[in-house]
Design an enzyme around this catalytic site. Structure first.
Site, short mmCIF file in Angstrom:
data_model
loop_
_atom_site.label_atom_id
_atom_site.label_comp_id
_atom_site.label_asym_id
_atom_site.label_seq_id
_atom_site.Cartn_x
_atom_site.Cartn_y
_atom_site.Cartn_z
N SER A 113 -1.72 1.83 -9.01
CA SER A 113 -1.29 3.02 -9.74
C SER A 113 -2.29 3.35 -10.86
O SER A 113 -3.44 3.65 -10.57
CB SER A 113 0.13 2.83 -10.27
OG SER A 113 0.68 4.05 -10.70
N ASP A 127 4.05 8.26 -0.51
CA ASP A 127 4.17 7.97 -1.95
C ASP A 127 4.99 9.07 -2.63
O ASP A 127 4.66 10.24 -2.53
CB ASP A 127 2.76 7.90 -2.55
CG ASP A 127 2.75 7.34 -3.97
OD1 ASP A 127 3.79 7.40 -4.65
OD2 ASP A 127 1.69 6.83 -4.38
N HIS A 167 5.34 4.43 -3.13
CA HIS A 167 4.39 4.00 -4.17
C HIS A 167 4.20 2.48 -4.16
O HIS A 167 3.10 1.98 -4.36
CB HIS A 167 4.90 4.47 -5.53
CG HIS A 167 3.89 4.35 -6.62
ND1 HIS A 167 2.67 4.97 -6.59
CD2 HIS A 167 3.91 3.65 -7.80
CE1 HIS A 167 1.99 4.69 -7.69
NE2 HIS A 167 2.71 3.89 -8.43
#
Length: 815
Positions: free
Chosen positions: A680, A753, A787
């Site tokens: 991330s 995601d 994610h």
């Protein structure tokens, strides 16, 4: 001049591209497979009377077949259309009880044969334990979420009601305060099939914007509604029927079906605080910003009091301290029969407006006649209230821009007495955090402050210090402001308080661990001395005994400008730097913003925590002969009026340089065999470090964002919009500097995601840029993953790719 294209047979070009476009899941080496499949410890949930605990078996990772089940993506939510509930892919597979006094496990009879446990809740009187079981039937059966009940006296489980639950948030059920039944969201009886898409549009999709609304932050949300067909489908799955179910399974409907979101019972058990979504929906914000009506109802569903009609909210004013205008954070006061509490912004929710009073907190008791009472006038934003009784409640407020936090003591039944400031500190100053107030459930199951006879409360915290975290429990006198330390974790263990077992704080439920001992649950009796204080409740074995002797050290070093940094250095078992020489090293990090260098310099973590080798972080590479530098400090400091991101790149580079210098100085790594990685915002960091330094031979970037113009209304803690900080957005985007990346970059991303800002397109465009520029890169898109990755096959393949990449570009790299 016309340029002719080379004459290449189309079939040949397609065949040449095919191996790179499609492949099967791969398995990493056996050492990494063993880490993924290591046994997991059960989850433990304490009973209200704190003498029993439930233990839920945690299964292995779900398969890709589980993760690939049908899923709807509507209004920012992910819905399983088979079960009319949020999508989830991992469930408890076993349930038993644990007697705290005897440490004996108690078997529960009558559980479903193939238990898929989703959520649990103890009844306030501890006579029952409710849980949901998710069923996936074959073609001829019905899938759904079932509500079950365990009788604690008989240790027998049974299904409570035949009607399946239906909900899009929370657990779909909650206990009534008298423990004689539950409030449930059930699938409306007679509900028809979901609307079917025709594929034929009824007209164009229209959206409007008005100048009068002013500037708004519009984050880049995923899974939004796209058209009216989506809206009708969402309406179908968002609608549920409220009902009360008694302990015999009898169902009593409350009103008619509607799009209920939050519904909570008043402490007196006679009223419901309900939030119901309304039209019009939006194509630019998720369901949490849709119009809603907040209403108090009685147990027949009749409206008793309208709290607020909240309009559609397509964005907030700029700034991290921005909030909704009008009524927000409506809840019940837990220590009163039926009193509403909420906050209202006095600056329109806009932090840019000057205001001495930012928020007012109100209370309004049933039957809601007359004007609401003012509980507090705040100079910053209302956070929450922890309730005790009519004499003691704690109110928290904060202001992100300055990181300021204040905790006030006020007297709910003596509103003429001014609130008293107890604590004022910086949210990023871990060393001076006083801890959080300890609560226990009352007879209705609501959390209440533990208040001593001498006007004391209990505070528990992480105990951050120069030596690392040392969790603590304090007794704090509200009158004298004196603190008494009741407990603090001591070396060579890390012991964290799960909950307090006695009102005086003398008996604690803790987890205790050391570098070689995984966390286990203990009862600590502070009235005893020495080793007699501890009683072990569990004895979970080491999940990866082959890596038990991994070496871990919390190291400290300095940035060039004097900022103190910390990291966790992990080395393979039996490794000696002098004897074995330097190793290839993987550094894994995540940047953080600070408003002061002193806060950025504080030590994080503990040298006494368990050497957990999780498949998710960098530690698995220890099994492949790598050294690991986990969570090296990457502070970005913006002191005073300066914004941290104005100097993001030079500070980021300085952080990385300091970390590299330290591992090289220690002799555990050499400069030409170091990789950088992160997930991330850590992936964003990885792209930037490869673009602006040659410190690393390779990078591993998972689920990242690389072009900040695609998140123009802020990202991470950056609160300025793109149009007010163009240079910052441009400079911080690795995509804009893809031509400078000379080292190998592995990009991994879940193709579905749903995290705001990290669209799969971010990795796809970054890879295309590097490919077009002739850079060394590989793009791995994981099917059906979000994610974070969930399927066993995906995790195995992630490790396969990471290990192969590091072996190719780092392990055997030459100076």
């Amino acid at each position: 001049m016309r340029h002719r294209l080379p004459i290449v047979p189309l079939t040949m070009s397609l065949l040449a591209a095919a191996p790179n476009a499609h492949s099967q899941y791969q398995l990493p080496p056996a050492q990494l497979q063993a880490i993924v499949d290591a046994p997991r410890a059960p989850a433990l949930g304490l009973s209200p009377q704190r003498n029993l605990a439930m233990m839920v078996d945690t299964p292995a990772l779900p398969s890709i077949a589980e993760v690939a089940q049908p899923e709807l993506k509507l209004a920012g939510l992910r819905i399983n259309p088979r079960t009319y509930s949020p999508s989830r892919f991992s469930f408890g597979t076993g349930l038993k009880l644990l007697d705290i006094a005897t440490q004996k496990e108690i078997k529960i009879m009558g559980l479903p044969k193939q238990l898929r446990l989703a959520d649990t809740a103890w009844s306030p009187d501890q006579r029952y334990l409710a849980f949901t079981h998710v069923t996936y039937a074959d073609r001829d059966g019905a899938s759904g979420v079932e509500l079950w009940l365990v009788d604690i006296n008989t240790r027998i489980a049974r299904r409570l009601t035949a009607q399946p639950l239906s909900y899009l948030a929370g657990s779909g059920f909650s206990w009534m305060p008298d423990a004689k039944g539950l409030l449930v969201h059930v699938k409306p009886i007679g509900r028809g099939k979901a609307p079917q898409a025709t594929g034929i549009p009824s007209g164009p999709i229209l959206q409007d914007s008005q100048v009068s609304v002013g500037a708004r932050q519009l984050r880049t949300y995923q899974d939004l509604l796209k058209n009216e067909e989506d809206a009708r489908l969402f309406e179908h799955y968002a609608s549920s029927q409220l009902a009360l179910v008694d302990l015999s399974g009898k169902l009593r409907l409350i009103g008619t079906p509607d799009m209920y979101t939050d519904v909570t019972v008043a402490p007196n058990g006679k009223l419901l605080l309900s939030s119901v979504l309304q039209r019009p929906f939006s194509y630019v914000v998720p369901a949490s910003a849709f119009p809603r009506q907040v209403v108090v109802r009685d147990l027949t569903g009749k409206q008793v009091h309208l709290v607020v009609n909240k309009p559609l909210e397509e964005g907030l004013p700029p700034g991290n301290d921005a909030v909704s205008a009008g009524v927000r954070k409506v809840s019940w006061r837990v220590d009163a029969p039926a009193t509403l509490v909420w906050a209202e912004a006095q600056d329109g929710g806009d932090p840019a407006k000057a205001a001495e009073v930012r928020d007012i907190v109100y209370a309004h008791a049933a039957p809601f006649a007359g004007e609401p009472a003012v509980l507090a006038r705040l100079g910053s934003r209302y956070e929450r209230i922890v309730w005790g009784n009519g004499e003691v409640a704690l109110l928290g407020e904060s202001w992100y821009k300055t990181r300021a936090v204040k905790i006030w003591r006020f007297r709910p039944e003596q509103q003429a007495v001014a609130p008293e400031l107890l604590f004022s500190y910086s949210a990023e100053d871990r060393y001076n955090n006083p801890g959080s107030p300890v609560t226990m459930p009352d007879s209705a199951g609501r959390p209440r402050l533990v208040i001593g006879a001498d006007s004391t409360i209990l505070l528990g915290g992480s105990g951050a210090s120069n030596e690392g975290d040392r969790p603590f429990l304090d007794r704090f006198n509200l009158t004298s402001k004196a603190k008494e330390r009741l407990f603090q974790s001591e070396a060579p263990y890390y012991e964290s308080i799960v909950t307090v077992l006695s009102d005086d704080g003398s008996r604690l439920l803790t987890t205790r661990e050391s570098p070689t001992e995984r966390p286990n649950f203990y009862v600590r009796d502070l009235k005893r001395s020495g080793a007699e204080q501890l009683t072990a409740l569990t004895n979970f074995p080491h999940p990866t005994p082959q890596l038990k002797d991994v070496q871990k050290e919390q190291i400290r070093y300095k940035r060039a400008d004097g900022v103190d940094l910390t990291a966790t250095l992990m080395l393979p078992p039996n490794y000696e730097a002098k004897r074995d020489g330097p190793l290839p090293l993987l550094m894994w990090a995540y940047p953080q913003d600070f408003k002061s260098a002193s806060a950025a310099s504080q030590t994080t973590g503990s040298p006494f925590r368990f050497n957990a080798i999780s498949y998710w972080g960098p530690a698995p590479m220890l099994a492949m002969g790598y050294a690991v530098l986990d969570n090296p400090s990457m502070p970005i400091v913006g002191a005073g009026e300066a914004e941290p991101n104005d100097s993001y790149l030079p500070q980021l580079v300085a952080n990385a340089e300091a970390a590299v210098e330290e591992v090289v100085r220690r002799g555990v790594a050499e400069r030409h065999r170091i990789a950088i990685g992160g997930h991330s915002y850590g992936a964003f960091m990885t792209g930037n470090l490869l673009a602006h330094t040659r410190l690393f031979k390779a990078g591993v970037a998972r689920s990242g964002a690389y072009n900040r113009t695609l998140t123009p209304f802020g990202f991470q803690s950056e609160e300025r919009e793109f149009w007010k900080a163009k240079e910052v957005y441009q400079a911080m985007s690795p995509f804009n500097n893809a031509d400078k990346i000379k080292d190998a970059l592995l990009l991994i991303h879940g193709e579905q995601d749903n995290n705001s800002g990290t669209f799969p397109m971010q990795s796809e465009r970054m890879f295309q840029a590097m490919k077009g520029l002739g850079g060394t890169a590989r793009l791995v898109m994981l099917p059906n993953e979000s994610h974070a990755y969930r399927a066993r096959e995906s995790i195995m393949h992630m490790l396969y790719e990471t290990n192969s990449w590091l072996d190719k570009y780092v392990k055997n790299a030459k100076p």
